[in-house]
Scaffold this active site. Structure first.
Site, PDB file in Angstrom:
ATOM      1  N   THR A 131       6.711 -18.189 -16.798  1.00 26.59           N
ATOM      2  CA  THR A 131       7.137 -17.088 -17.668  1.00 26.59           C
ATOM      3  C   THR A 131       6.699 -15.756 -17.070  1.00 26.59           C
ATOM      4  O   THR A 131       5.544 -15.583 -16.684  1.00 26.59           O
ATOM      5  CB  THR A 131       6.534 -17.250 -19.073  1.00 26.59           C
ATOM      6  N   GLN A 184       0.814  -1.211   0.000  1.00 26.88           N
ATOM      7  CA  GLN A 184       0.000   0.000   0.000  1.00 26.88           C
ATOM      8  C   GLN A 184       0.851   1.265   0.000  1.00 26.88           C
ATOM      9  O   GLN A 184       0.383   2.323  -0.429  1.00 26.88           O
ATOM     10  CB  GLN A 184      -0.948   0.002   1.197  1.00 26.88           C
ATOM     11  N   CYS A 224     -16.536  -8.096   2.361  1.00 17.14           N
ATOM     12  CA  CYS A 224     -17.716  -8.856   1.955  1.00 17.14           C
ATOM     13  C   CYS A 224     -17.292 -10.286   1.667  1.00 17.14           C
ATOM     14  O   CYS A 224     -16.409 -10.520   0.850  1.00 17.14           O
ATOM     15  CB  CYS A 224     -18.334  -8.223   0.721  1.00 17.14           C
TER      16      CYS A 224
END
Length: 367
Positions: free
Chosen positions: A227, A166, A311
């Site tokens: 990859t 963050q 949620c």
């Protein structure tokens, strides 16, 4: 047009990051191939690795590319947590909380910062430990005291992994820029800084063995198979360069205006007791008014923010972050406003008007 104020979920794409992605998309070669097109792709991959390493004061060999911050956190816990007690803060992101079912939760103070006394008590119990601490909280923007945490970990021989997802290059005025020096590792994510989604990295404090979770063709020095997502990685590197060059003071000033307006409406700022915060983030509680109701009204008014709730399976539950801060029922009444890197005064003027109108209408009903 909706005004986007949910940058902590994903930042608005930066033009330079888009351009870097398009340049990478045009390359056909696989970075692991030895022919000309492969070598061209490898050059771009390693240039991005050098850029990201330099941002965190690390060498390119210390950068392990992943699919994002969640994988980077999981890889750190997988690589460094074996045989160690896992100690995490109560407000850590689910990417850390869910990475291992066997962990000890450390309390936070009322401002949301990790309780250093509790950490030291846990470390004093003895036995090897891995401490996971986020640099900045995704809901409140509060910065954890990483340097004191590092000192305690060094004193008791514990490893320290930092979730820096963050923080994402956002400079906090008066705070030293976080680097990987003195840490075991830190996790980052490109789309939080204004790159495209799909790339992150685990930056190691020193080059060393990392047992991979994903095994494959030996990519990333055998530390992460598969990859590499070159377009997303190139975009991430460009985003961090642009974020590092940005002056965040104007964004912090806009955030402060949101704070002042919300306070004048009777709202409360979570973690607003003077603890350093991200320059773009504020978490606002409107007493007695559910976060979902606030979100819907602001959405109808043309402003995209997020709730302080998680949620799960269709059931809305109060944020574990705000509950850990001791906010009780108010934890279900919080919204997060996280300004993007290019937020403007006119956008914030409009949001403040919409928030005042919402607070006036819903506040009367709540009363």
């Amino acid at each position: 047009m909706t005004v986007y104020l949910d940058a902590n979920a994903t930042e608005i794409l930066r033009d330079g990051a888009m351009a870097a992605m398009l340049d990478a998309v045009r390359l056909t070669g696989n970075p692991s191939s030895v022919h000309g097109p492969g070598r061209e792709a490898r050059r771009l991959l390693e240039a991005a690795r050098e850029t990201i390493g330099r941002f965190w004061n690390a060498g390119p060999e210390q950068v392990v590319f992943t699919s994002g911050g969640t994988e980077a956190n999981a890889l750190a816990i997988h690589a460094f947590g074996e045989g160690r007690r896992l100690l995490i803060g109560a407000t850590e992101h689910d990417a850390v909380r869910m990475a291992s079912p066997d962990h000890e939760v450390l309390p936070v103070l009322s401002d949301g910062s990790l309780c250093l006394q509790a950490l030291e008590t846990a470390l004093q119990r003895g036995g090897p430990a891995l401490v996971c601490a986020m640099a900045a909280n995704n809901e409140t923007g509060i910065l954890h005291p990483i340097e004191p945490i590092r000192v305690l970990c060094t004193r008791y021989g514990a490893l320290l992994h930092v979730d820096a997802v963050q923080l994402a290059g956002r400079h906090v005025e008066g705070e030293s820029r976080l680097t990987v020096e003195g840490l075991t590792s830190l996790a980052i994510s490109g789309h939080k800084a204004g790159g495209i989604k799909g790339a992150g990295a685990l930056v190691l404090g020193a080059e060393g063995h990392v047992a991979p979770m994903l095994r494959g063709g030996g990519q990333e020095r055998g530390r992460r198979g598969g990859t590499q997502a070159l377009p997303a990685i190139a975009s991430m590197a460009a985003a961090f360069e642009l974020a590092a060059a940005q002056d965040w003071a104007p964004i912090a000033a806009l955030r402060d205006r949101v704070d002042e307006a919300a306070l004048s409406c009777g709202a409360m700022i979570t973690g607003g007791g003077g603890r350093p915060r991200l320059p773009n983030t504020t978490s606002l509680i409107l007493h007695g008014v559910s976060a979902q109701t606030q979100l819907m009204m602001l959405d109808l008014a043309g402003y995209a923010v997020s709730t302080g709730s998680a949620c799960s399976s269709g059931k809305v539950t109060a944020s574990h972050v705000l509950q850990a801060m001791g906010l009780g029922d108010d934890a279900a009444c919080a919204i997060r406003v996280s300004l993007p890197w290019n937020a403007t005064e006119s956008q914030i003027d409009g949001f403040i008007m919409a928030y005042r109108d919402m607070a006036g209408r819903l506040g009367k009903k709540a009363a």
